[in-house]
Design a protein around this motif. Structure first.
Motif, PDB file in Angstrom:
ATOM      1  N   UNK A   7       8.397 -13.369   9.263  1.00 39.63           N
ATOM      2  CA  UNK A   7       9.335 -14.376   9.763  1.00 39.63           C
ATOM      3  C   UNK A   7      10.401 -14.799   8.753  1.00 39.63           C
ATOM      4  N   UNK A   8      10.105 -14.769   7.463  1.00 43.67           N
ATOM      5  CA  UNK A   8      11.099 -15.160   6.463  1.00 43.67           C
ATOM      6  C   UNK A   8      12.039 -14.015   6.093  1.00 43.67           C
ATOM      7  N   UNK A   9      11.731 -12.805   6.525  1.00 40.16           N
ATOM      8  CA  UNK A   9      12.533 -11.635   6.154  1.00 40.16           C
ATOM      9  C   UNK A   9      13.941 -11.696   6.726  1.00 40.16           C
ATOM     10  N   UNK A  10      14.113 -12.364   7.857  1.00 41.30           N
ATOM     11  CA  UNK A  10      15.441 -12.397   8.484  1.00 41.30           C
ATOM     12  C   UNK A  10      16.472 -13.077   7.592  1.00 41.30           C
ATOM     13  N   UNK A  11      16.019 -13.870   6.638  1.00 41.45           N
ATOM     14  CA  UNK A  11      16.934 -14.569   5.735  1.00 41.45           C
ATOM     15  C   UNK A  11      17.182 -13.810   4.436  1.00 41.45           C
ATOM     16  N   UNK A  12      16.595 -12.644   4.288  1.00 37.42           N
ATOM     17  CA  UNK A  12      16.709 -11.911   3.032  1.00 37.42           C
ATOM     18  C   UNK A  12      17.578 -10.660   3.189  1.00 37.42           C
ATOM     19  N   UNK A  13      18.400 -10.420   2.179  1.00 38.02           N
ATOM     20  CA  UNK A  13      19.209  -9.211   2.132  1.00 38.02           C
ATOM     21  C   UNK A  13      19.268  -8.775   0.684  1.00 38.02           C
ATOM     22  N   UNK A  14      18.643  -7.686   0.328  1.00 36.64           N
ATOM     23  CA  UNK A  14      18.023  -6.689   1.187  1.00 36.64           C
ATOM     24  C   UNK A  14      16.678  -7.166   1.743  1.00 36.64           C
ATOM     25  N   UNK A  15      16.227  -6.470   2.773  1.00 33.23           N
ATOM     26  CA  UNK A  15      14.967  -6.820   3.429  1.00 33.23           C
ATOM     27  C   UNK A  15      13.787  -6.505   2.503  1.00 33.23           C
ATOM     28  N   UNK A  16      12.650  -7.176   2.729  1.00 35.18           N
ATOM     29  CA  UNK A  16      11.455  -6.901   1.923  1.00 35.18           C
ATOM     30  C   UNK A  16      10.986  -5.450   2.083  1.00 35.18           C
ATOM     31  N   UNK A  17      10.252  -4.993   1.117  1.00 29.81           N
ATOM     32  CA  UNK A  17       9.712  -3.630   1.099  1.00 29.81           C
ATOM     33  C   UNK A  17       8.795  -3.402   2.289  1.00 29.81           C
ATOM     34  N   UNK A  18       8.899  -2.209   2.903  1.00 35.91           N
ATOM     35  CA  UNK A  18       8.001  -1.761   3.969  1.00 35.91           C
ATOM     36  C   UNK A  18       6.874  -0.995   3.290  1.00 35.91           C
ATOM     37  N   UNK A  19       5.710  -1.621   3.184  1.00 34.09           N
ATOM     38  CA  UNK A  19       4.584  -1.003   2.494  1.00 34.09           C
ATOM     39  C   UNK A  19       4.002   0.176   3.265  1.00 34.09           C
ATOM     40  N   UNK A  66      -2.105  -1.090  -0.784  1.00 31.04           N
ATOM     41  CA  UNK A  66      -2.274   0.356  -0.624  1.00 31.04           C
ATOM     42  C   UNK A  66      -2.869   0.728   0.740  1.00 31.04           C
ATOM     43  N   UNK A  67      -3.487  -0.205   1.439  1.00 26.49           N
ATOM     44  CA  UNK A  67      -4.086   0.129   2.740  1.00 26.49           C
ATOM     45  C   UNK A  67      -3.035   0.333   3.823  1.00 26.49           C
ATOM     46  N   UNK A  68      -1.803  -0.076   3.586  1.00 25.96           N
ATOM     47  CA  UNK A  68      -0.768   0.034   4.606  1.00 25.96           C
ATOM     48  C   UNK A  68      -0.244   1.457   4.788  1.00 25.96           C
ATOM     49  N   UNK A  69      -0.401   2.316   3.790  1.00 26.00           N
ATOM     50  CA  UNK A  69       0.151   3.668   3.868  1.00 26.00           C
ATOM     51  C   UNK A  69      -0.899   4.719   3.545  1.00 26.00           C
ATOM     52  N   UNK A  70      -0.917   5.787   4.324  1.00 30.39           N
ATOM     53  CA  UNK A  70      -1.831   6.906   4.073  1.00 30.39           C
ATOM     54  C   UNK A  70      -1.487   7.620   2.773  1.00 30.39           C
ATOM     55  N   UNK A  71      -0.297   7.392   2.220  1.00 31.63           N
ATOM     56  CA  UNK A  71       0.068   8.021   0.945  1.00 31.63           C
ATOM     57  C   UNK A  71      -0.867   7.595  -0.190  1.00 31.63           C
ATOM     58  N   UNK A  72      -1.503   6.446  -0.042  1.00 36.74           N
ATOM     59  CA  UNK A  72      -2.402   5.950  -1.080  1.00 36.74           C
ATOM     60  C   UNK A  72      -3.833   6.435  -0.890  1.00 36.74           C
ATOM     61  N   UNK A  73      -4.116   7.097   0.201  1.00 39.57           N
ATOM     62  CA  UNK A  73      -5.486   7.522   0.481  1.00 39.57           C
ATOM     63  C   UNK A  73      -5.747   8.860  -0.186  1.00 39.57           C
ATOM     64  N   UNK A  74      -6.929   9.024  -0.779  1.00 35.50           N
ATOM     65  CA  UNK A  74      -7.223  10.280  -1.458  1.00 35.50           C
ATOM     66  C   UNK A  74      -7.388  11.414  -0.460  1.00 35.50           C
ATOM     67  N   UNK A  75      -7.684  11.082   0.793  1.00 35.01           N
ATOM     68  CA  UNK A  75      -7.755  12.067   1.869  1.00 35.01           C
ATOM     69  C   UNK A  75      -6.987  11.479   3.051  1.00 35.01           C
ATOM     70  N   UNK A  76      -5.630  11.572   3.041  1.00 35.86           N
ATOM     71  CA  UNK A  76      -4.816  10.899   4.054  1.00 35.86           C
ATOM     72  C   UNK A  76      -5.165  11.268   5.493  1.00 35.86           C
ATOM     73  N   UNK A  77      -5.508  12.521   5.746  1.00 36.53           N
ATOM     74  CA  UNK A  77      -5.804  12.946   7.117  1.00 36.53           C
ATOM     75  C   UNK A  77      -7.040  12.229   7.655  1.00 36.53           C
ATOM     76  N   UNK A  78      -8.038  12.036   6.803  1.00 34.15           N
ATOM     77  CA  UNK A  78      -9.260  11.361   7.237  1.00 34.15           C
ATOM     78  C   UNK A  78      -9.086   9.852   7.270  1.00 34.15           C
ATOM     79  N   UNK A  79      -8.246   9.312   6.399  1.00 32.67           N
ATOM     80  CA  UNK A  79      -8.109   7.855   6.290  1.00 32.67           C
ATOM     81  C   UNK A  79      -7.183   7.269   7.340  1.00 32.67           C
ATOM     82  N   UNK A  80      -6.165   8.002   7.762  1.00 31.37           N
ATOM     83  CA  UNK A  80      -5.154   7.442   8.656  1.00 31.37           C
ATOM     84  C   UNK A  80      -5.718   6.911   9.971  1.00 31.37           C
TER      85      UNK A  80
END
Length: 165
Positions: free
Chosen positions: A74-86, A139-153
């Motif tokens: 909700x607070x992101x609409x006031x920020x430029x640039x926008x917050x990071x998409x994890x 790190x839980x937001x992206x499969x890039x952080x998983x040691x086995x992304x296919x199984x974790x996603x």
């Protein structure tokens, strides 16, 4: 029955602060998760650590980054640039280079020191165990952080999907 205006105000305040106090967001973790650590061996992170990180994130970060980590809180609409998409796991401060994952120490330094030029406050008061839990949860937001992304996603999507408001 006599209604006290102070009771009404207190109730409204408690209801409005509920989400900021970690009472909203995805369900808690029931199992640990194996995560990538840049420059180190992958590590198992316990469910208790992830749940602690989730509470800290919901309290301190979700207003800008959103409960889903997408950068549209909700607070992101006031920020430029926008917050990071994890969820995309693209970071500006990775010593390994553009588009690479940052080391845990880099994420901790960013959280601790903030990025005031981008609207992110410093969270210097967080203890090291809190920072570690927060980094692990991010790190839980992206499969890039998983040691086995296919199984974790699929498991991550199931446990981290939010119902529509």
């Amino acid at each position: 029955m006599k209604v006290n205006i102070n009771d009404i105000v207190l109730t409204l305040c408690l209801l409005s602060f509920g989400p900021a106090c970690g009472e909203s967001g995805p369900p808690p973790f029931t199992a640990g998760q194996m995560q990538v650590r840049v420059g180190e061996a992958p590590a198992e992170v316990a469910a208790e650590v992830l749940n602690h990180g989730q509470k800290l994130f919901n309290r301190n970060c979700a207003s800008c980054h959103g409960y889903d980590g997408g950068g549209a809180g909700p607070a992101a609409r006031n920020l430029d640039p926008k917050p990071r998409d994890f969820r995309a796991a693209h970071f500006l401060y990775a010593s390994a280079g553009e588009g690479e994952l940052p080391a845990d120490r880099e994420l901790k330094a960013t959280i601790r020191n903030g990025v005031t030029t981008r609207g992110m406050p410093a969270w210097a008061g967080l203890r090291d165990p809190d920072l570690d839990a927060l980094v692990s949860y991010i790190k839980t937001f992206s499969a890039r952080w998983q040691s086995n992304p296919a199984a974790a996603a699929p498991a991550q999507q199931t446990s981290q999907t939010l119902p529509s408001p």
